[in-house]
Design a protein around this motif. Structure first.
Motif, short mmCIF file in Angstrom:
data_model
loop_
_atom_site.label_atom_id
_atom_site.label_comp_id
_atom_site.label_asym_id
_atom_site.label_seq_id
_atom_site.Cartn_x
_atom_site.Cartn_y
_atom_site.Cartn_z
N GLY A 1 49.38 37.56 47.68
CA GLY A 1 49.35 37.07 46.77
C GLY A 1 48.45 37.59 45.89
N ARG A 2 46.99 37.96 46.10
CA ARG A 2 45.92 38.60 44.69
C ARG A 2 46.73 39.80 44.94
NH1 ARG A 2 41.90 34.60 43.21
NH2 ARG A 2 42.14 32.63 44.61
N TYR A 3 46.02 40.27 43.22
CA TYR A 3 46.25 41.77 43.05
C TYR A 3 45.49 42.72 42.83
CZ TYR A 3 51.06 39.78 41.90
OH TYR A 3 52.26 38.69 41.78
N SER A 4 45.34 44.15 43.21
CA SER A 4 44.57 44.74 43.14
C SER A 4 45.22 46.04 42.00
CB SER A 4 43.45 45.24 43.90
OG SER A 4 44.76 46.42 44.79
N ALA A 5 43.54 45.99 40.89
CA ALA A 5 44.44 48.17 40.84
C ALA A 5 43.34 48.73 40.22
CB ALA A 5 44.46 46.45 38.53
N CYS A 6 43.68 49.46 40.22
CA CYS A 6 43.30 51.04 39.26
C CYS A 6 43.83 50.76 38.08
CB CYS A 6 43.53 52.24 40.44
SG CYS A 6 42.84 51.90 42.21
N PHE A 7 42.05 51.32 37.11
CA PHE A 7 42.72 51.57 35.94
C PHE A 7 41.42 52.06 35.16
CE2 PHE A 7 41.42 47.40 37.09
CZ PHE A 7 39.67 47.89 36.50
N PRO A 8 42.10 52.87 34.18
CA PRO A 8 40.79 53.98 33.40
C PRO A 8 39.53 52.72 32.53
CG PRO A 8 42.50 54.10 32.27
CD PRO A 8 42.57 53.56 33.16
N GLU A 9 38.86 53.17 32.48
CA GLU A 9 37.72 52.13 32.49
C GLU A 9 35.89 52.79 31.77
OE1 GLU A 9 35.29 48.36 34.44
OE2 GLU A 9 35.85 50.05 35.51
N LEU A 10 35.51 52.19 30.73
CA LEU A 10 34.76 52.39 30.15
C LEU A 10 33.36 51.81 30.52
CD1 LEU A 10 33.52 54.76 27.40
CD2 LEU A 10 34.06 52.50 26.17
N VAL A 11 32.29 52.71 31.08
CA VAL A 11 31.08 52.19 31.90
C VAL A 11 30.20 52.78 30.81
CG1 VAL A 11 32.64 51.69 33.95
CG2 VAL A 11 31.67 53.83 33.32
N GLU B 1 47.78 56.96 29.53
CA GLU B 1 47.08 56.09 30.56
C GLU B 1 48.28 55.58 31.88
OE1 GLU B 1 44.11 57.06 31.08
OE2 GLU B 1 44.06 57.39 29.41
N VAL B 2 47.96 55.69 33.15
CA VAL B 2 48.57 54.90 34.48
C VAL B 2 47.39 54.02 35.33
CG1 VAL B 2 49.73 54.55 36.43
CG2 VAL B 2 50.01 56.65 34.43
N VAL B 3 48.27 52.64 35.06
CA VAL B 3 47.76 51.32 36.10
C VAL B 3 48.63 51.46 37.37
CG1 VAL B 3 46.87 48.87 35.87
CG2 VAL B 3 46.51 50.21 33.68
N THR B 4 48.04 51.40 38.14
CA THR B 4 48.08 51.33 39.61
C THR B 4 47.93 49.30 39.72
OG1 THR B 4 48.22 53.45 39.63
CG2 THR B 4 48.31 51.46 42.13
N VAL B 5 49.32 48.76 40.14
CA VAL B 5 48.76 47.46 40.39
C VAL B 5 49.58 46.74 42.13
CG1 VAL B 5 49.18 44.66 40.51
CG2 VAL B 5 48.93 46.74 37.94
N THR B 6 48.30 46.79 43.03
CA THR B 6 48.95 46.32 44.00
C THR B 6 49.16 44.99 44.55
OG1 THR B 6 48.63 48.40 44.54
CG2 THR B 6 48.55 47.18 46.56
N ASN B 7 49.81 44.71 45.10
CA ASN B 7 50.13 43.28 45.45
C ASN B 7 49.37 43.25 47.17
OD1 ASN B 7 50.43 40.33 46.20
ND2 ASN B 7 52.30 40.72 46.80
N GLU B 8 48.18 42.25 47.45
CA GLU B 8 47.33 41.66 48.15
C GLU B 8 47.41 40.06 49.02
OE1 GLU B 8 43.69 43.60 48.20
OE2 GLU B 8 44.87 45.25 48.17
N SER C 1 39.67 46.59 40.21
CA SER C 1 39.21 45.09 40.93
C SER C 1 40.10 44.72 41.68
CB SER C 1 39.95 44.59 39.48
OG SER C 1 39.46 43.01 39.16
N GLU C 2 40.01 43.80 42.30
CA GLU C 2 40.59 42.87 43.44
C GLU C 2 40.50 41.64 43.49
OE1 GLU C 2 39.27 45.01 47.69
OE2 GLU C 2 37.18 44.26 47.61
N GLY C 3 41.93 41.19 43.91
CA GLY C 3 40.83 39.42 44.25
C GLY C 3 41.94 38.97 42.77
N MET C 4 42.49 39.96 42.08
CA MET C 4 43.27 39.33 40.61
C MET C 4 43.87 38.54 41.23
SD MET C 4 42.88 41.86 38.42
CE MET C 4 43.50 43.60 39.27
N LEU C 5 44.40 36.70 39.63
CA LEU C 5 45.49 36.51 39.57
C LEU C 5 46.60 37.48 39.03
CD1 LEU C 5 43.37 32.79 39.60
CD2 LEU C 5 44.94 34.24 41.37
N ILE C 6 47.42 36.88 38.15
CA ILE C 6 49.16 37.75 37.35
C ILE C 6 48.12 37.44 36.06
CG2 ILE C 6 49.95 36.00 37.14
CD1 ILE C 6 51.37 39.00 37.49
N GLN C 7 47.23 36.74 36.13
CA GLN C 7 46.83 36.77 34.40
C GLN C 7 45.71 37.51 34.05
OE1 GLN C 7 46.80 33.79 36.51
NE2 GLN C 7 47.93 32.08 35.14
#
Length: 124
Positions: free
Chosen positions: A73-83, A64-71, A97-103
């Protein structure tokens, strides 16, 4: 030449052309890539870009691949998710998801590393 050295040279050249703000944001992506490699030894950094500042992270075990972008000082990410699907079952799709901290980014990455996707806290 190591990946980090190549990336640092790229950042330095870009900073000379666009100014300090870009250097600071690019340094955040470089720090993120280093943090990922230190926490997830099997993770592979597929690519990094400086405009926009992003990193693609692959997990060979789960393919799997996850893409993380810095916006800013906050991060957004695209990832596989079970829904939940419309019939009460489960399906996998691409989550965002957007507006994430590093944690938050590290939590997403640990889920994808462990399960191959981000799973809900409770699955009935």
């Amino acid at each position: 030449m190591t990946y980090e050295r190549i990336f640092v040279r790229t950042i330095q050249r870009r900073a000379e052309s666009v100014g300090f703000g870009a250097l600071k944001r690019s340094a955040q992506i470089m720090n993120l890539a280093s943090e990922v490699k230190s926490r997830f030894a099997q993770a592979e950094i597929l690519s990094t870009t400086t405009d926009p500042e992003s990193v693609e992270i692959s997990f060979p075990k789960t393919k799997e691949v996850v893409t993380v972008t810095n916006e800013n000082g906050r991060y957004s990410a695209c990832f596989p998710e079970l829904v939940r699907d419309g019939r009460g079952g489960w399906k996998e799709e691409i989550g965002y998801s957007e507006g994430m901290l590093i944690q938050g980014v590290m939590w997403v990455l640990s889920q994808v590393d462990r399960n191959g996707r981000v799973e809900p806290e409770i699955i009935d």
